[in-house]
Motif scaffolding. Structure first.
Motif, PDB file in Angstrom:
ATOM      1  N   LYS A   1       0.821  -1.213   0.000  1.00 32.32           N
ATOM      2  CA  LYS A   1       0.000   0.000   0.000  1.00 32.32           C
ATOM      3  C   LYS A   1       0.858   1.267   0.000  1.00 32.32           C
ATOM      4  CE  LYS A   1      -0.545   0.290   5.041  1.00 32.32           C
ATOM      5  NZ  LYS A   1      -1.525   0.296   6.157  1.00 32.32           N
ATOM      6  N   ASN A   2       2.127   1.133   0.389  1.00 27.73           N
ATOM      7  CA  ASN A   2       3.025   2.283   0.433  1.00 27.73           C
ATOM      8  C   ASN A   2       3.893   2.415  -0.827  1.00 27.73           C
ATOM      9  OD1 ASN A   2       2.203   2.984   3.090  1.00 27.73           O
ATOM     10  ND2 ASN A   2       3.536   1.379   3.909  1.00 27.73           N
ATOM     11  N   LEU A   3       3.518   1.683  -1.879  1.00 29.19           N
ATOM     12  CA  LEU A   3       4.271   1.709  -3.121  1.00 29.19           C
ATOM     13  C   LEU A   3       3.432   2.325  -4.234  1.00 29.19           C
ATOM     14  CD1 LEU A   3       5.730  -1.930  -3.115  1.00 29.19           C
ATOM     15  CD2 LEU A   3       6.834   0.145  -2.257  1.00 29.19           C
ATOM     16  N   SER A   4       4.102   2.855  -5.243  1.00 26.77           N
ATOM     17  CA  SER A   4       3.410   3.334  -6.439  1.00 26.77           C
ATOM     18  C   SER A   4       3.025   2.139  -7.309  1.00 26.77           C
ATOM     19  CB  SER A   4       4.323   4.269  -7.232  1.00 26.77           C
ATOM     20  OG  SER A   4       5.405   3.541  -7.786  1.00 26.77           O
ATOM     21  N   GLY A   5       2.225   2.410  -8.331  1.00 30.89           N
ATOM     22  CA  GLY A   5       1.816   1.341  -9.237  1.00 30.89           C
ATOM     23  C   GLY A   5       3.002   0.696  -9.931  1.00 30.89           C
ATOM     24  N   GLY A   6       3.964   1.508 -10.372  1.00 30.29           N
ATOM     25  CA  GLY A   6       5.143   0.970 -11.030  1.00 30.29           C
ATOM     26  C   GLY A   6       5.991   0.120 -10.098  1.00 30.29           C
ATOM     27  N   GLN A   7       6.089   0.538  -8.829  1.00 32.32           N
ATOM     28  CA  GLN A   7       6.856  -0.242  -7.860  1.00 32.32           C
ATOM     29  C   GLN A   7       6.171  -1.568  -7.550  1.00 32.32           C
ATOM     30  OE1 GLN A   7       6.935   2.760  -4.857  1.00 32.32           O
ATOM     31  NE2 GLN A   7       8.874   3.666  -5.570  1.00 32.32           N
ATOM     32  N   ARG A   8       4.852  -1.559  -7.454  1.00 31.49           N
ATOM     33  CA  ARG A   8       4.120  -2.820  -7.234  1.00 31.49           C
ATOM     34  C   ARG A   8       4.327  -3.776  -8.398  1.00 31.49           C
ATOM     35  NH1 ARG A   8      -1.699  -0.331  -5.225  1.00 31.49           N
ATOM     36  NH2 ARG A   8      -0.875   0.835  -3.438  1.00 31.49           N
ATOM     37  N   GLN A   9       4.331  -3.215  -9.601  1.00 28.79           N
ATOM     38  CA  GLN A   9       4.548  -4.052 -10.777  1.00 28.79           C
ATOM     39  C   GLN A   9       5.928  -4.703 -10.712  1.00 28.79           C
ATOM     40  OE1 GLN A   9       6.677  -3.563 -13.571  1.00 28.79           O
ATOM     41  NE2 GLN A   9       5.796  -5.169 -14.857  1.00 28.79           N
ATOM     42  N   ARG A  10       6.931  -3.947 -10.255  1.00 33.59           N
ATOM     43  CA  ARG A  10       8.277  -4.505 -10.156  1.00 33.59           C
ATOM     44  C   ARG A  10       8.366  -5.554  -9.045  1.00 33.59           C
ATOM     45  NH1 ARG A  10      10.093   0.878 -10.962  1.00 33.59           N
ATOM     46  NH2 ARG A  10      11.107   1.023  -8.933  1.00 33.59           N
ATOM     47  N   VAL A  11       7.596  -5.385  -7.984  1.00 38.55           N
ATOM     48  CA  VAL A  11       7.563  -6.416  -6.930  1.00 38.55           C
ATOM     49  C   VAL A  11       7.002  -7.719  -7.500  1.00 38.55           C
ATOM     50  CG1 VAL A  11       6.570  -7.091  -4.704  1.00 38.55           C
ATOM     51  CG2 VAL A  11       7.363  -4.736  -5.048  1.00 38.55           C
ATOM     52  N   ALA A  12       5.923  -7.607  -8.284  1.00 39.09           N
ATOM     53  CA  ALA A  12       5.358  -8.804  -8.907  1.00 39.09           C
ATOM     54  C   ALA A  12       6.384  -9.460  -9.835  1.00 39.09           C
ATOM     55  CB  ALA A  12       4.096  -8.437  -9.689  1.00 39.09           C
TER      56      ALA A  12
END
Length: 365
Positions: free
Chosen positions: A137-148
């Motif tokens: 929840k503390n990440l941007s959309g691009g950062q979440r995509q990179r986590v995935a």
């Protein structure tokens, strides 16, 4: 590292009295080791279904799928050594970035120290090291995509499967992230199958692009070949932005005309038209292969789309007793305005298709 092969693979719904629907129909497709292949097509074309068949999430009703010459058609997903990144990222909100990335390794019984080492290596590749202790929840959309992506990388799978992973990002971030994704795939050298409905994304990312429509493979080739040598009307109209101008024309001998202006045709195409029993063809010309001239096709300007470095001029042209829309690309800062009368000339390649079959004519067809 892996080669992937679909052999006449089909996914069929609605057997029996309801009638069958072939979401994917007799798909033959070879994907090379280390290749980034993009599956593209409109909604309902079967691209995501084809990907899910490879992942083991959809049943293969006919045919087979192979990974490194091993028949995986009946194998469950966990035995295929693949990693999939979904459109919605599917991150666990209660876990940190590091825990999300290492979850599959934990389930596989990998030790805590080894998990941490692999997670940190993936985080370094993806520039996620500062965020390992944060929650999604503390990440941007691009950062979440990179986590995935990181969750997939740590598993070191034979094949990465991407199902529209950038569709939730804004336009600017999509461009940036797709560049990063292409670079990442090149560095890892892992086979990747990528699904998108965005043909611009497909053309800028794929080593090769496979175009599907209604479950049927229309053409698979390099982006440049798809653009310059579309196999049929569907590919011609789907690939390119704005779309190719497609104009239905009745033949006159071996001549095809837009309005009263004959279209310049290659000799081999003229010969095919002359020897054909078909009377109606479709002439295809891309907007950038048209230009302004003094004695071309008369046209009336209806809309001018100015994009800075270039402009797209939408026109109406009289043709075979009616009117049709023709789009022309011109240099930016044009003085052309709505209501102007202009003359259009053909300045580049012309494609000709049989109207009924949709097949392109020509020696390289």
């Amino acid at each position: 590292m892996a080669e992937v092969r679909y052999e006449k693979a089909s996914r069929i719904y609605g057997f029996g009295a309801v009638g069958e629907v072939r979401a994917v129909n007799q798909l033959d497709l070879d994907i090379a080791d280390g290749e980034l292949l993009v599956l593209v097509g409109p909604s309902g074309s079967g691209k995501s279904t084809a990907l899910r068949m490879l992942a083991g999430l959809e049943t293969v009703n006919e045919g087979s799928i192979f990974i490194n010459d091993v028949d995986v058609t009946l194998k469950p997903p966990q035995e295929r050594d693949i990693a999939m990144v979904f459109q919605n990222y599917a991150l666990y909100p209660s876990m940190t970035v590091a825990e999300n990335m290492g979850f599959a390794l934990k389930q596989a019984g990998v030790s805590k120290s080894d998990r941490r080492q692999q997670v940190e290596e993936a985080a370094r590749i993806l520039d996620l090291e500062p965020y390992l202790d944060r929650k999604p929840k503390n990440l941007s959309g691009g950062q979440r995509q990179r986590v995935a992506m990181g969750r997939a990388i740590v598993r070191s799978p034979q094949v990465f499967l991407m199902d529209e992973p950038l569709s939730n990002l804004d336009a600017k971030l999509r461009v940036q992230t797709r560049t990063e994704l292409v670079d990442l795939q090149a560095r890892l050298g892992t086979t990747m199958v990528y699904v998108t409905h965005d043909q611009v994304e497909a053309m800028t990312m794929g080593h090769r692009v496979a175009v599907l429509d209604h479950g049927v493979l229309q053409q698979v080739d390099s982006p440049r070949t798809l653009y310059s040598q579309p196999a049929n009307l569907f590919v011609a109209g789907f690939i390119g932005s704005p779309a190719m101008n497609l104009i239905e024309v009745d033949r006159s001998g071996d001549t095809l005309s837009i309005g009263t202006t004959a279209v310049p045709l290659p000799d081999d195409v003229s010969a095919q038209i002359r020897s054909s029993d078909v009377n109606t063809f479709v002439v295809g010309v891309r907007p950038e292969h048209l230009g302004l001239t003094d004695d071309g096709i008369p046209a009336s300007v209806t809309v001018v789309e100015e994009l800075g470095s270039e402009a797209f001029v939408h026109t109406e042209v009289a043709h075979q007793g009616g009117t049709l829309t023709v789009v022309v690309r011109v240099e930016g800062e044009t003085n052309i305005r709505r209501g102007d009368s202009i003359s259009i000339g053909v300045a580049g390649p012309v494609h000709v298709f049989e109207a009924q079959s949709g097949i392109r004519l020509g020696a390289s067809a």
